[in-house]
Write an enzyme that holds these catalytic residues in place. Structure first.
Site, mmCIF file in Angstrom:
data_model
loop_
_atom_site.group_PDB
_atom_site.id
_atom_site.type_symbol
_atom_site.label_atom_id
_atom_site.label_comp_id
_atom_site.label_asym_id
_atom_site.label_seq_id
_atom_site.Cartn_x
_atom_site.Cartn_y
_atom_site.Cartn_z
ATOM 1 N N GLY A 1 6.679 5.082 14.583
ATOM 2 C CA GLY A 1 6.636 5.253 13.119
ATOM 3 C C GLY A 1 6.212 6.644 12.674
ATOM 4 O O GLY A 1 6.843 7.255 11.823
ATOM 5 N N GLY B 1 0.856 -1.195 0.000
ATOM 6 C CA GLY B 1 0.000 0.000 0.000
ATOM 7 C C GLY B 1 0.880 1.228 0.000
ATOM 8 O O GLY B 1 2.020 1.202 -0.478
ATOM 9 N N ARG B 2 0.354 2.289 0.566
ATOM 10 C CA ARG B 2 1.097 3.563 0.542
ATOM 11 C C ARG B 2 2.465 3.416 1.213
ATOM 12 O O ARG B 2 3.490 3.834 0.674
ATOM 13 C CB ARG B 2 0.325 4.637 1.306
ATOM 14 C CG ARG B 2 -1.032 4.970 0.781
ATOM 15 C CD ARG B 2 -1.659 5.942 1.752
ATOM 16 N NE ARG B 2 -2.979 6.379 1.378
ATOM 17 C CZ ARG B 2 -4.090 5.719 1.681
ATOM 18 N NH1 ARG B 2 -4.043 4.580 2.338
ATOM 19 N NH2 ARG B 2 -5.271 6.199 1.329
ATOM 20 N N ILE B 3 2.464 2.861 2.443
ATOM 21 C CA ILE B 3 3.719 2.797 3.191
ATOM 22 C C ILE B 3 4.680 1.803 2.538
ATOM 23 O O ILE B 3 5.872 2.078 2.387
ATOM 24 C CB ILE B 3 3.460 2.472 4.682
ATOM 25 C CG1 ILE B 3 2.620 3.597 5.322
ATOM 26 C CG2 ILE B 3 4.782 2.297 5.447
ATOM 27 C CD1 ILE B 3 2.124 3.323 6.730
ATOM 28 N N GLU C 1 1.185 -4.863 22.894
ATOM 29 C CA GLU C 1 1.603 -3.502 23.201
ATOM 30 C C GLU C 1 0.780 -2.893 24.327
ATOM 31 O O GLU C 1 -0.445 -3.076 24.308
ATOM 32 C CB GLU C 1 1.396 -2.658 21.924
ATOM 33 C CG GLU C 1 2.592 -1.866 21.544
ATOM 34 C CD GLU C 1 2.455 -1.318 20.147
ATOM 35 O OE1 GLU C 1 2.552 -2.113 19.188
ATOM 36 O OE2 GLU C 1 2.241 -0.113 20.014
ATOM 37 N N HIS D 1 6.909 2.030 19.193
ATOM 38 C CA HIS D 1 5.840 2.506 18.278
ATOM 39 C C HIS D 1 6.024 3.993 17.924
ATOM 40 O O HIS D 1 5.221 4.842 18.322
ATOM 41 C CB HIS D 1 4.454 2.250 18.903
ATOM 42 C CG HIS D 1 3.356 2.235 17.866
ATOM 43 N ND1 HIS D 1 2.231 1.439 17.953
ATOM 44 C CD2 HIS D 1 3.201 2.918 16.709
ATOM 45 C CE1 HIS D 1 1.448 1.648 16.909
ATOM 46 N NE2 HIS D 1 2.020 2.536 16.142
ATOM 47 N N ARG E 1 -2.393 -9.143 -1.914
ATOM 48 C CA ARG E 1 -3.472 -9.962 -2.478
ATOM 49 C C ARG E 1 -3.504 -9.820 -3.998
ATOM 50 O O ARG E 1 -3.761 -10.766 -4.728
ATOM 51 C CB ARG E 1 -4.815 -9.535 -1.893
ATOM 52 C CG ARG E 1 -5.073 -10.147 -0.544
ATOM 53 C CD ARG E 1 -6.517 -10.136 -0.216
ATOM 54 N NE ARG E 1 -7.009 -8.764 -0.255
ATOM 55 C CZ ARG E 1 -8.179 -8.393 0.235
ATOM 56 N NH1 ARG E 1 -8.967 -9.284 0.794
ATOM 57 N NH2 ARG E 1 -8.574 -7.136 0.166
ATOM 58 N N ARG F 1 1.859 -3.653 12.548
ATOM 59 C CA ARG F 1 1.147 -4.004 13.773
ATOM 60 C C ARG F 1 1.766 -5.256 14.376
ATOM 61 O O ARG F 1 2.093 -6.211 13.653
ATOM 62 C CB ARG F 1 -0.333 -4.268 13.483
ATOM 63 C CG ARG F 1 -1.181 -3.018 13.289
ATOM 64 C CD ARG F 1 -1.312 -2.207 14.575
ATOM 65 N NE ARG F 1 -2.109 -1.003 14.414
ATOM 66 C CZ ARG F 1 -1.615 0.210 14.129
ATOM 67 N NH1 ARG F 1 -0.319 0.384 13.962
ATOM 68 N NH2 ARG F 1 -2.414 1.252 14.023
ATOM 69 N N THR G 1 6.981 -2.501 11.154
ATOM 70 C CA THR G 1 6.544 -1.168 11.610
ATOM 71 C C THR G 1 5.031 -1.036 11.411
ATOM 72 O O THR G 1 4.503 0.080 11.405
ATOM 73 C CB THR G 1 7.258 -0.035 10.826
ATOM 74 O OG1 THR G 1 7.069 -0.268 9.423
ATOM 75 C CG2 THR G 1 8.734 0.032 11.145
#
Ligand code: 8YV
Length: 336
Positions: A294, A161-163, A274, A292, A183, A245, A243
């Protein structure tokens, strides 16, 4: 002319100052002034007393919270991109809209992923720590603190995706070969630019990679995506970066793989339970563990606040907020 009543907005955590001040001007704000998460009791009360609730990743917005909103709660305007802490199905069944803050944290999260991708094989934290503890008295040596280089190595991105794409773009400039699992393949315009090779089979990809970076959302389908079986397929010299979940990885299986040297190292910004971190992870030199961070820049966090306000404003003005998260649909740009 009668002045319009301000929308009641509940904010569960202390937010960046510009966000807080702007929200106090625009809305009838109920705020958690402390820097800790609300107690369950206070979260339920906040949900019951506002039209818009602004949670973060540290709030579990389950059916009970959604039901506590009764007929008044209409919008969950999340401060953050990931919405795995929100029961989207229940929100949709109770006619509550959910929005998030994508895009504005992409680059900073990709930067931190890159930092971990460098820190683990180049032993950056280990070296800095050693120096602090006076371990450099003998000085330089040809065989000392040798790590592994990134150039020419295969990086497998899970979730393009974007990241994921932003990580790929950065890693290309470090001379890495880009591979990815999703996918569906991304458009050829994107894969050509990134010179990225699509692997429909995650297991097959894992077996061939030097580095794996997890950049997919957490969902029922991706919970424990990286389990003992999959870890056992990675080459012994491979490094795993997460980075996204923590629950994407079976953390116990990861500890075992690292302890038995089935995996050479890990760079982690997120954890299965977490803020608890499996203590063994913190004892291993080959693990770089961050809390956490990011999207933790002034720029990203302020932009996240701005994006959240835009969503609330659009909603209260009767327009469709730009960042609606639809139950059952992947967020725009998230291909996993
Ligand atoms: C945020 C994140 O800081 O946006 C996300 O999904 O994981 C983080 O970078 C956090 O979610 C804030 O709620």
């Amino acid at each position: 002319m009668a002045s319009k009543t301000k929308t009641k907005v509940g904010i569960t955590r202390k937010l960046p100052l510009p966000t807080k001040q702007r929200m106090q001007t625009l809305f009838d704000v109920q705020m958690n002034e402390s820097d800790g998460a609300l107690t369950r009791h206070d979260l339920l009360n906040m949900a019951a007393s506002c039209t818009v609730l602004c949670p973060t990743v540290t709030d579990t917005i389950d059916e009970e919270v959604i039901k506590a909103g009764g007929n008044t709660l209409k919008l969950l305007a999340n401060f953050g991109a990931g919405t795995d802490h929100i029961d989207l199905k229940s929100a949709s069944e109770n006619n509550i809209m959910v929005t998030n803050t994508p895009d504005v944290l992409t680059e900073d999260t990709a930067d931190l992923t890159m930092a971990l991708l460098l820190a683990v094989p180049r032993r950056i934290i280990e070296g800095a720590e050693l120096l602090r503890q006076g371990g450099y008295e003998e000085g330089w040596s040809p065989t000392w603190m040798m790590g592994r280089s990134l150039g020419g190595k295969k990086l497998g991105i899970v979730g393009m995706g974007r990241i994921g794409q932003a990580v790929a773009a950065r890693a290309r400039t470090f001379g890495m070969e880009i591979h990815y699992h999703n996918r569906h393949p991304v458009s050829s315009a994107i894969s050509d630019t990134l010179q990225a090779l699509y692997w429909p089979d995650l297991k097959a990809m894992m077996a061939e990679m030097d580095f794996i970076s997890l950049n997919c959302p957490l969902s029922d389908q991706t919970h424990h995506l990286i389990d003992e079986e999959l870890l056992s397929r990675m080459p012994d010299h491979a490094v795993l970066i997460n980075t996204a979940r923590g629950k994407l990885i079976d953390e116990q299986a990861l500890v075992k793989a690292l302890q038995t040297r089935k995996l050479a190292g890990a760079g982690l910004d997120v954890y299965e339970f977490e803020p608890k971190v499996t203590p063994e992870l913190l004892k291993m030199k080959q693990v770089v563990a961050l809390p956490h961070m990011g999207s933790s820049t002034l720029e990203a966090r302020t932009a996240m606040g701005e994006r959240m306000i835009i969503n609330i404003k659009a909603f209260e003005d009767g327009h469709k907020p730009p960042d609606r998260v639809i139950h059952g649909l992947m967020q725009a740009g998230e291909h996993f």
